[in-house]
Design a protein around this motif. Structure first.
Motif, PDB file in Angstrom:
ATOM      1  N   LEU A 104       0.865  -1.185   0.000  1.00 55.85           N
ATOM      2  CA  LEU A 104       0.000   0.000   0.000  1.00 55.85           C
ATOM      3  C   LEU A 104       0.895   1.226   0.000  1.00 55.85           C
ATOM      4  O   LEU A 104       1.475   1.592   1.021  1.00 55.85           O
ATOM      5  N   HIS A 105       1.008   1.846  -1.185  1.00 52.81           N
ATOM      6  CA  HIS A 105       1.850   3.043  -1.318  1.00 52.81           C
ATOM      7  C   HIS A 105       1.015   4.304  -1.174  1.00 52.81           C
ATOM      8  O   HIS A 105      -0.016   4.443  -1.808  1.00 52.81           O
ATOM      9  N   TRP A 106       1.514   5.215  -0.361  1.00 53.14           N
ATOM     10  CA  TRP A 106       0.866   6.516  -0.143  1.00 53.14           C
ATOM     11  C   TRP A 106       1.540   7.507  -1.074  1.00 53.14           C
ATOM     12  O   TRP A 106       2.516   8.152  -0.698  1.00 53.14           O
ATOM     13  N   HIS A 107       0.992   7.614  -2.276  1.00 53.59           N
ATOM     14  CA  HIS A 107       1.601   8.490  -3.280  1.00 53.59           C
ATOM     15  C   HIS A 107       1.327   9.944  -2.911  1.00 53.59           C
ATOM     16  O   HIS A 107       0.184  10.387  -2.920  1.00 53.59           O
ATOM     17  N   GLY A 108       2.409  10.665  -2.584  1.00 50.46           N
ATOM     18  CA  GLY A 108       2.277  12.080  -2.239  1.00 50.46           C
ATOM     19  C   GLY A 108       2.390  12.362  -0.751  1.00 50.46           C
ATOM     20  O   GLY A 108       2.497  13.515  -0.353  1.00 50.46           O
ATOM     21  N   PHE A 392       8.047  11.775 -14.449  1.00 48.53           N
ATOM     22  CA  PHE A 392       9.055  11.463 -13.422  1.00 48.53           C
ATOM     23  C   PHE A 392       8.459  11.703 -12.037  1.00 48.53           C
ATOM     24  O   PHE A 392       7.944  12.781 -11.757  1.00 48.53           O
ATOM     25  N   HIS A 393       8.548  10.688 -11.185  1.00 48.17           N
ATOM     26  CA  HIS A 393       7.951  10.768  -9.842  1.00 48.17           C
ATOM     27  C   HIS A 393       8.977  10.440  -8.775  1.00 48.17           C
ATOM     28  O   HIS A 393       9.803   9.553  -8.964  1.00 48.17           O
ATOM     29  N   MET A 394       8.915  11.167  -7.651  1.00 51.43           N
ATOM     30  CA  MET A 394       9.764  10.854  -6.497  1.00 51.43           C
ATOM     31  C   MET A 394       8.882  10.578  -5.287  1.00 51.43           C
ATOM     32  O   MET A 394       7.910  11.284  -5.039  1.00 51.43           O
ATOM     33  N   HIS A 395       9.261   9.571  -4.519  1.00 50.68           N
ATOM     34  CA  HIS A 395       8.593   9.286  -3.242  1.00 50.68           C
ATOM     35  C   HIS A 395       9.232  10.144  -2.139  1.00 50.68           C
ATOM     36  O   HIS A 395      10.384  10.544  -2.258  1.00 50.68           O
ATOM     37  N   GLY A 396       8.493  10.338  -1.080  1.00 46.99           N
ATOM     38  CA  GLY A 396       9.064  10.880   0.156  1.00 46.99           C
ATOM     39  C   GLY A 396       9.306  12.372   0.171  1.00 46.99           C
ATOM     40  O   GLY A 396       9.803  12.909   1.165  1.00 46.99           O
TER      41      GLY A 396
HETATM   42 CU    CU Z   1       4.714   7.546  -5.097  1.00 44.62          CU
END
Ligand code: CU
Ligand code: C2O
Ligand code: CU
Length: 477
Positions: A104-108, A392-396
């Motif tokens: 379960l990824h919390w995108h954003g 392009f996306h970055m986590h965290g």
């Molecule tokens: Cu993400």
């Protein structure tokens, strides 16, 4: 000023791709647009709130006839909307009732990696659960949850796992925006799917450059109608597609106002008639229906295909004028003495690479110190002729977009973002700050590119509190 431009480079729009699947509206009756319910907490105690999020299988009436087997979070398809408040301590019990491993990824959400964040290092095995907790510390914005198991993210999203996350804070709640969920403030989750005798078949529709579907869905509804009962309606638009770009406009070119993007409210409202979102990007817009009369219908399109209809009802006049200035954007100055970080997205099809490499779950590709403000140059080496946009996306973290090939960013890119569409042959300069520690993914958000390995890991570290991370391998997924 009203912009009537998609801003991105037309020669690399996805419709020029060899494998492009055009959207079309099937001949099915209209039905009310589904508005996902809001997830209710299991328990609230002071500043602590407990939720359960269950990934499960279900059935949904999408087309006439037999129901479609779908997946969702606490729902048959997509999921319940999760409303979070800045400063609150959340405890989330994640259950996996699916027949395979998921995450379960919390995108954003700027929450620690790689476990809380829910990337590939946080598997929840079938029939099992995982508990996480975090204190939210970030501005109001529209985020989302989706699975992130390596390399099955694309298929699990295709099957239905995705839900909106609404973050609220003290500043946004003072602004004159609609915020009555389901009435004048609604999620608009854009996706595309193909059905085979009413069922999904990811393998049959798979495209290594990003799977496209024939039919447009909004919140899982085909040909949905939303009843407008207030003059102004706030749409929290999420491109939740595996790959498709949505080029949005109203059938009559009605103007609307963008007030937010991925990482929160924009510094100033931007007036538009066209809006393009690449995969995983979000936009909050306010549509003023004041010039229509009861019974009028306005359709939201992508290119030349209607996605959904707004049916105008009766409403009280609303003469709210948005302030010209909405929120202050932190004035990050780059930490002196640091080189520019350069990252390169290259290739198409199964040749896609990030910095010339494929993803390795046990390799940390770079590090950035917590609190440092670092400029990055993100390059897409595709040719303008026949190339594609890589989002392009970055986590965290969130970042600021500084420039595109040395030119000013697009007018609606002046707020914080976590996804930026990079045109073929373009270098986008962004300014990045991490304030939570962890090992985080950064990748192309065309989900099939991500699953192929167009992804890498960065460790955001605090030199005074070094941590060691147990990084799983793909076999442990
Ligand atoms: Cu993400
Ligand atoms: Cu939407 Cu790696 O995430
Ligand atoms: Cu890509």
């Amino acid at each position: 000023k009203v912009y009537s431009d998609y801003f991105f480079d037309e020669p690399v729009f996805d419709l020029h791709d060899g494998g492009y699947v055009p959207l079309s509206l099937p001949d099915v009756p209209e039905k009310p647009l589904t508005i996902p319910a809001v997830l209710q907490p299991d328990r609230v105690e002071g500043n602590d709130v407990w939720y359960t999020v269950t990934a499960r299988a279900g059935e949904t009436q999408i087309l006439p006839g037999v129901k479609t087997k779908t997946w969702g979070y606490n729902a048959d398809l997509l999921g319940t909307t999760i409303v979070l408040k800045d400063g609150v301590h959340y405890h989330v019990h994640i259950e996996n009732q699916l027949p395979e491993v998921t995450t379960l990824h919390w995108h954003g959400l700027n929450v620690p990696g790689p476990i809380t964040d829910g990337g590939p290092h946080a598997p929840v095995y079938p029939g099992k659960s995982r508990d996480i907790d975090f204190t939210l510390d970030q501005p109001a914005q529209t985020d989302w949850i989706h699975p992130h198991p390596c390399p099955n993210t694309a298929r699990q999203v295709w099957n239905g796992l995705a839900a909106a996350v609404v973050v609220q804070d003290e500043i946004e709640s003072q602004l004159p925006f609609p915020r009555n969920y389901g009435v004048d403030d609604i999620p608009v989750i854009l996706q595309d799917r193909t059905y085979h005798e009413n069922q999904l078949d990811y393998e049959a529709d798979y495209d290594v450059d990003g799977t496209l579907g024939k039919y447009p869905l909004v919140n899982g509804t085909i040909n949905g109608v939303f009843q407008v009962t207030t003059q102004r309606v706030r749409l929290r638009i999420l491109n939740g597609a595996d790959r498709r770009e949505f080029r949005l406009h109203f059938g009559d070119q009605h103007q609307f106002t963008q007030i937010g993007s991925d990482g929160g409210i924009l510094p100033a409202p931007v007036h538009l008639t066209k809006l393009m979102l690449t995969a995983a990007e979000r936009a909050e817009v306010i549509v003023d229906f004041g010039e229509y009369k009861p019974g009028d219908r306005v359709q939201l399109f992508s290119d030349d295909v209607p996605l959904m209809t707004f049916e105008i009802g009766t409403f009280a006049p609303d003469d709210t004028v948005l302030p010209e200035h909405l929120v202050d954007i932190a004035d990050w100055q780059p930490t002196s003495g640091l080189a520019i970080e350069k990252t390169v997205m290259s290739g198409m099809d199964d040749e896609v690479r990030l910095d010339g490499k494929l993803f390795d779950m046990q390799r940390i590709d770079r590090k950035q110190k917590l609190g440092d403000v670092v400029d990055w140059e993100v390059t897409n080496t595709n040719e303008m002729d026949g190339g594609m946009i890589h989002p392009f996306h970055m986590h965290g973290c969130h970042f600021l977009v500084l420039s595109r090939n040395g030119q000013a960013p697009y007018p609606n890119e002046h707020g914080f973002k976590d996804v930026v569409g990079v045109n073929a042959g373009e270098t986008v300069k962004i300014r990045v700050l991490f304030d939570v520690p962890g090992v985080f993914m950064y990748h192309c958000h065309i989900l099939e590119h991500e699953d192929t390995g167009m992804m890498a890991q960065i460790e955001a570290y605090d030199p005074d509190h070094p941590q060691t991370y147990h990084l799983l391998s793909m076999d442990e997924m």
